[in-house]
Each structure stands twice: as structure tokens, then as C-alpha cells.
Design a protein around this motif. Sequence first.
Motif, PDB file in Angstrom:
ATOM      1  N   GLU A 177       0.826  -1.202   0.000  1.00  0.00           N
ATOM      2  CA  GLU A 177       0.000   0.000   0.000  1.00  0.00           C
ATOM      3  C   GLU A 177       0.871   1.267   0.000  1.00  0.00           C
ATOM      4  O   GLU A 177       0.555   2.252   0.656  1.00  0.00           O
ATOM      5  CB  GLU A 177      -0.947  -0.004   1.196  1.00  0.00           C
ATOM      6  N   ALA A 178       1.948   1.240  -0.772  1.00  0.00           N
ATOM      7  CA  ALA A 178       2.865   2.378  -0.819  1.00  0.00           C
ATOM      8  C   ALA A 178       2.160   3.674  -1.216  1.00  0.00           C
ATOM      9  O   ALA A 178       2.532   4.759  -0.765  1.00  0.00           O
ATOM     10  CB  ALA A 178       4.009   2.080  -1.797  1.00  0.00           C
ATOM     11  N   TYR A 179       1.130   3.558  -2.059  1.00  0.00           N
ATOM     12  CA  TYR A 179       0.445   4.750  -2.586  1.00  0.00           C
ATOM     13  C   TYR A 179      -0.933   4.968  -1.960  1.00  0.00           C
ATOM     14  O   TYR A 179      -1.729   5.746  -2.475  1.00  0.00           O
ATOM     15  CB  TYR A 179       0.316   4.632  -4.110  1.00  0.00           C
ATOM     16  N   SER A 180      -1.202   4.302  -0.857  1.00  0.00           N
ATOM     17  CA  SER A 180      -2.547   4.353  -0.282  1.00  0.00           C
ATOM     18  C   SER A 180      -2.953   5.740   0.199  1.00  0.00           C
ATOM     19  O   SER A 180      -4.149   6.040   0.264  1.00  0.00           O
ATOM     20  CB  SER A 180      -2.657   3.356   0.882  1.00  0.00           C
ATOM     21  N   ASP A 181      -1.983   6.608   0.531  1.00  0.00           N
ATOM     22  CA  ASP A 181      -2.327   7.949   1.003  1.00  0.00           C
ATOM     23  C   ASP A 181      -2.986   8.795  -0.082  1.00  0.00           C
ATOM     24  O   ASP A 181      -3.611   9.810   0.222  1.00  0.00           O
ATOM     25  CB  ASP A 181      -1.068   8.671   1.496  1.00  0.00           C
ATOM     26  N   PHE A 182      -2.856   8.383  -1.331  1.00  0.00           N
ATOM     27  CA  PHE A 182      -3.440   9.140  -2.436  1.00  0.00           C
ATOM     28  C   PHE A 182      -4.769   8.543  -2.900  1.00  0.00           C
ATOM     29  O   PHE A 182      -5.381   9.039  -3.840  1.00  0.00           O
ATOM     30  CB  PHE A 182      -2.457   9.180  -3.620  1.00  0.00           C
ATOM     31  N   SER A 183      -5.199   7.485  -2.239  1.00  0.00           N
ATOM     32  CA  SER A 183      -6.403   6.757  -2.639  1.00  0.00           C
ATOM     33  C   SER A 183      -7.483   6.889  -1.568  1.00  0.00           C
ATOM     34  O   SER A 183      -7.188   7.058  -0.385  1.00  0.00           O
ATOM     35  CB  SER A 183      -6.068   5.281  -2.861  1.00  0.00           C
TER      36      SER A 183
END
Length: 345
Positions: A177-183
Motif C-alpha cells: 500500500e505504498a500509494y494508499s495515502d493518495f487513494s
Amino acid sequence: MKPLEELTRKNIWNLAPYSSARNEYAGREAHVFLDANENPYNAPYNRYPDPLQLELKDVLSKVKGVPAENIFLGNGSDEPIDLVYRCFCNPGKDNVVAIEPTYGMYKVCADINDIEYRPVMLDEQFQITADRLLAATDAHTKLIWICSPNNPTGNHLVREEIAKVIESFEGLVIVDEAYSDFSTQQTFRSEILKRPNLIVLNTMSKAWGCAAIRLGMAFASQKIISIFNKVKYPYNVNLLTQKQALEALKDPFEVDKWVKILLEERSRMMEAFKLLPICEKVYPTDANFFLAKMTDAPKIYNYLVDQGIIVRNRHRVQLCQNCLRITIGTKTENGELIAALRQYA
């Protein structure tokens, strides 16, 4: 899932971990340190760092909503990725299943560790079903790799399908979930206490703007974390990284501002790309980047390099022919990219 002892390599399960000087007195107060052959001068850099990063984990626990004892910290996310192979996969015998295309280090680490890597292709919408992933497994499949939001496609995978994989697979499922902050999709890290075969990866490199300090995270059951801690190198996260991470974590609201700005810029950039004659399609995204299909990605990429602008050429990646991956930068950087592409002939 299968018993963790059965999933773990026998030599790792029986491993007696290295006991560092700092581990041996843990939990007690001390002020004279004559145990680790350190130089007594040049404080604080003369001392070995906390091998388990306890202060940092306590702060991360509050920010991420995960108990500190369920957190492993590594040298970027690449360290826990490699550790999963070293702890659970027998070289030349076991295999892993992963979505394709996805983050390249999953396969690189498989190759380094002599583990068969079984890619399962995404469909035209960059999605996959649990049944297709599970169909690729056999009795020697130890891991399933899922990156959501995915790299390089940018989209998150259907959450219900990921959950079905976790519930149905007898081995370990790693959700990156490396990009979860943008989702806007709900993360899986809050579910590790009720899903013992789940490992969730996260990083300080993306939303937190700390790629240079190389700090990755793995959230999992205490039993899995204890296995990681047995195998990792004693002082795998240096003092400078721990200090800078603690400093960054003091102001999570600043990160929220960055994310908001990046999401606004992402929408603006995607609309601008759609108007370019050399852009054939802009794919939906839930990350801080997007994938754009161009008329001639390699040629356009080389043109941008000549202009001093670097994007990612994904032309050779399966399902991404003639695609460029565009990271969202500052408004000025984004404007320079669009201006250069408008002048492309």
C-alpha cells in the motif's frame, strides 16, 4: 492459512538470532556504555542505534493505527520484500504468484532468492479476480503479491477481490500500500490482527516526502514480525533515518496538505494530457502518478530527456505499450512538462 511453522523455512524457524549489545539490557536504564566496542567520542553518532526502533514505532503506531508490536521497519520497503522471501521461501523449491504488471522488485527479489515467480496478467482495465490469482497457485506457492494502488498502472484493485484472496489462500498474502495515502480506498493495515496470513507494506517515500531516508514498513501479526526481527541485520535502520522520520511524523497535517495539492495537480495534469494530440489515452489512477498512452512513447521520452525533463518510459512493460508514467510534481514542474509536450513535433 497453514500453520506459520509450516510456511516458514525450517532453518529460519530454528534460527538463534544474533543478540546485539543493545538488545541484552533492553528495558533497563543505563548511562555508561562499555559493551559494544564503540568510540566514546563524537556523540550521538558514536553509538549504535536502537535495533528495534522502539521510539519510532510508538509514534508510527499512533499515526498508522497499528500496535507497535505489529510493525517492522526496514531500509525502504525493499528490505521487508526481500525478507519475506528469505524467511518463508525455500530456494529452488517454492514459488510465488503476483499480478502483472506491477512493482519490479517482487520479481527481482524472487530471482535473487532462486524462487519461481508466477505472473498473472491484469485485464484491460488493469484488474484481476481472486479466482485467477488462486488458480496460479499450487502446493509449493508460499506468497501472493498484490500492489494496490498498483505501480505502474496507478489504479487500486477491487478490494473485495483482494479480501477473497486473503481468505482463500493458505499461504501469505502481501498487500503493498505504498500509494494508499493518495487513494480513497480503505486500507488493509487495520485488518492485520484478524488476518494472520496478511502482510501490509507501507513507506515514508511517497506521501511523506522522505524517499531519501529509506524507511519502509511492514504491518503483520506479532509472530511474523518476530520472524523478521530474527533474520534482519542488527542495526538495519540507522540513527539519522530514525531521527528524520520522527521529525517528519511531528506534523502529519502538513502531509495532508501536500496530498491535497498533489491530487489537485493530478486532476489538472490528466485533463491537460487528454488535450494533447500526441496522447491517445489517460488511464484512471489512485496514486501520485498516472499512466498515459502516447503515439510514440520512446521517441517522446527521448525528446523530454533532451529538454531536461525526466518521466518514466513504460513502453516495454506488458499492457503498457507506448505508455509514459508521469509523477505529479510541483505546479511549476508540471507546467514545464506540459509546455514541452505542446511544442513536440
